[in-house]
Motif scaffolding. Structure first.
Motif, short mmCIF file in Angstrom:
data_model
loop_
_atom_site.label_atom_id
_atom_site.label_comp_id
_atom_site.label_asym_id
_atom_site.label_seq_id
_atom_site.Cartn_x
_atom_site.Cartn_y
_atom_site.Cartn_z
N TYR A 42 0.83 -1.19 0.00
CA TYR A 42 0.00 0.00 0.00
C TYR A 42 0.87 1.26 0.00
O TYR A 42 0.68 2.16 -0.83
CB TYR A 42 -0.93 0.00 1.21
CG TYR A 42 -1.65 1.31 1.39
CD1 TYR A 42 -2.77 1.63 0.60
CD2 TYR A 42 -1.20 2.27 2.29
CE1 TYR A 42 -3.42 2.85 0.74
CE2 TYR A 42 -1.84 3.49 2.43
CZ TYR A 42 -2.94 3.77 1.65
OH TYR A 42 -3.58 4.97 1.78
N TYR A 43 1.82 1.33 0.92
CA TYR A 43 2.67 2.52 0.99
C TYR A 43 3.57 2.66 -0.23
O TYR A 43 3.84 3.77 -0.69
CB TYR A 43 3.49 2.55 2.29
CG TYR A 43 2.64 2.96 3.46
CD1 TYR A 43 2.24 4.28 3.62
CD2 TYR A 43 2.22 2.03 4.40
CE1 TYR A 43 1.43 4.67 4.67
CE2 TYR A 43 1.42 2.42 5.46
CZ TYR A 43 1.03 3.73 5.59
OH TYR A 43 0.23 4.13 6.63
N ASP A 52 2.69 1.72 -3.26
CA ASP A 52 1.81 2.14 -4.36
C ASP A 52 1.33 3.58 -4.22
O ASP A 52 1.29 4.31 -5.20
CB ASP A 52 0.60 1.21 -4.47
CG ASP A 52 0.97 -0.17 -4.97
OD1 ASP A 52 2.07 -0.35 -5.53
OD2 ASP A 52 0.15 -1.10 -4.77
N VAL A 53 0.93 3.99 -3.01
CA VAL A 53 0.33 5.33 -2.86
C VAL A 53 1.36 6.40 -2.51
O VAL A 53 1.07 7.58 -2.68
CB VAL A 53 -0.81 5.35 -1.82
CG1 VAL A 53 -1.91 4.40 -2.20
CG2 VAL A 53 -0.30 5.09 -0.43
#
Length: 103
Positions: free
Chosen positions: A20-21, A23-24
């Motif tokens: 998640y981190y 990717d975002v």
């Protein structure tokens, strides 16, 4: 120090959080998450009884404890056993924690 045993579900939790981190945000933020997890696990390993029992299951011995990460909204859930420490989940603090812990 007691050895850390990372359960499969905790490993999956960490992989999802890292992804998640990555990717975002970016690789550096994901690496800071990794470092925060390492710091938390080191603390738990040195001081296993310091984790809060807020989400403790009342009939389970040893009690389920948790320790929060620095700078990230995640908590490490674990059992401090006499011979080792079982890391069972690493959950975002806004998650439905009781539901995830029963799974």
């Amino acid at each position: 120090m007691k050895r850390i045993v990372l359960f499969t579900q905790a490993t999956h939790d960490l992989e999802r959080a890292f992804d998640y981190y990555f990717d975002v945000a970016n690789l550096q933020v994901a690496e800071r998450l990794r470092d925060a997890v390492t710091e938390a696990l080191d603390h738990i390993q040195r001081h296993p009884a310091t984790g809060s029992m807020r989400y403790a299951l009342t009939d389970v011995k040893p009690p389920l404890r948790f320790w929060t990460l620095n700078h990230f909204p995640y908590a490490v859930f674990y059992f401090a056993r006499s011979e080792h420490i079982d890391i069972v989940r690493v959950l975002h603090q806004s998650a439905d924690i009781p539901r995830h812990l029963q799974a």
